[in-house]
Design a protein around this motif. Structure first.
Motif: not given
Length: 312
Positions: A294-304, A226-232
């Motif tokens: 671009l990769a960071a944007d994609t990862l952020i959308a996948l994480v959140d 839970h916490a790690l996902r938001h901290a990333l």
């Protein structure tokens, strides 16, 4: 998925503008830098070319044309994917990039992975843990303040020359990659860990954490699930900046450890006023930075997943 593609398209358009800006600034900087590229074309300062040879080289490479014409031809050539011929190495810039990019990309990738691992190991077990957390936070601050070149020299002296545990130079094999990787990764890990720790502390104060604990989840599960996902999230954005920083710091590290790579090649090409090669390396670095974004944007959308429906 449609929104992700929409965001990627906007980022790609912005990336093309960044490439144009990088090419234009490089062109201007190289023409304002003292020195004559014809010297590099004709074999360096020791070649002592004749005035006739200098005039012929200027005409052949279009350096005798007006600056605006040179710029227009330069942009048109780049748009066609033609980065030109290296003045100092007398070979296509694409060939130089093909030979020198893999060692630098390998160094950047290994440094980023190691930095993330160090940050996770420092933050996740120690956040909100009193004295242990305070010690870890202090070490992160110290690590973030270490100059990469100084750390590289220190590691070279201790682990390579004194204890002979690792090779001091070269590009051959994983052992030769360890010291350069640690030189770049340790300070970067300090920055990532500082951001991650602050986000982790904020996440632990959120109501969903209390709900998770009320459901009977242990402390480790709460932190990891839970916490790690938001901290990333902020750390992923920071990694985009880190890619650019790693390329810049790789110049000194590749020289210290006698490694092939774009950083070392950029230093040498600037010293010899090799305009096509400098431009090619700068554009490659800018392209790498854009792709990392671009990769960071994609990862952020996948994480959140909440961000999947947002507009750019």
């Amino acid at each position: 998925m449609t929104h992700l593609l929409h965001r990627a398209a906007w980022r790609l358009l912005g990336g093309l503008l960044v490439l144009l800006a990088a090419a234009s600034l490089t062109f201007a900087a190289l023409h304002l830098t003292p020195g004559d590229p014809v010297t590099a074309i004709l074999g360096g300062a020791s070649a002592n070319p004749t005035p006739e040879a200098i005039a012929a080289a200027r005409h052949e490479y279009g350096l005798d044309r007006p600056l605006a014409v040179q710029y227009g031809l330069y942009i048109a050539r780049i748009a066609r994917g033609d980065l030109g011929q290296s003045f100092s190495q007398h070979m296509p810039v694409i060939a130089v990039l093909r030979a020198q990019a893999p060692p630098t990309l390998a160094l950047m990738a290994s440094s980023l992975v190691v930095a993330w691992l160090l940050a996770l190991l420092s933050v996740v077990p120690t956040a909100r843990r009193g004295t242990v957390g305070a010690i870890a936070s202090t070490l992160e601050t110290i690590g973030a303040g270490l100059p990469q070149f100084w750390l590289g020299i220190l590691l070279l002296w201790g682990l390579a020359f004194e204890w002979r545990l690792l090779p001091p130079a070269g590009n051959h094999g994983v052992p030769a990659l360890v010291l350069p990787t640690l030189s770049l990764a340790i300070p970067l890990a300090g920055f990532i860990a500082q951001v991650m720790r602050e986000s982790f502390d904020l996440a632990l104060d959120q109501p969903f954490i209390l709900t998770a604990r009320a459901r009977g989840l242990g402390d480790g599960a709460v932190r990891l699930r839970h916490a790690l996902r938001h901290a990333l999230l902020p750390c992923i954005s920071l990694s985009t900046w880190a890619v650019g920083a790693l390329v810049g710091n790789a110049v000194a590290i590749e020289i210290i450890f006698s490694r092939q790579g774009l950083g070392r090649e950029l230093f040498l090409s600037v010293a010899t006023h090799d305009m096509p090669l400098v431009s090619g390396i700068v554009l490659f670095i800018a392209l790498t930075y854009i792709l990392a974004g671009l990769a960071a944007d994609t990862l952020i959308a996948l994480v959140d997943p909440r961000l999947k429906g947002t507009r750019p």
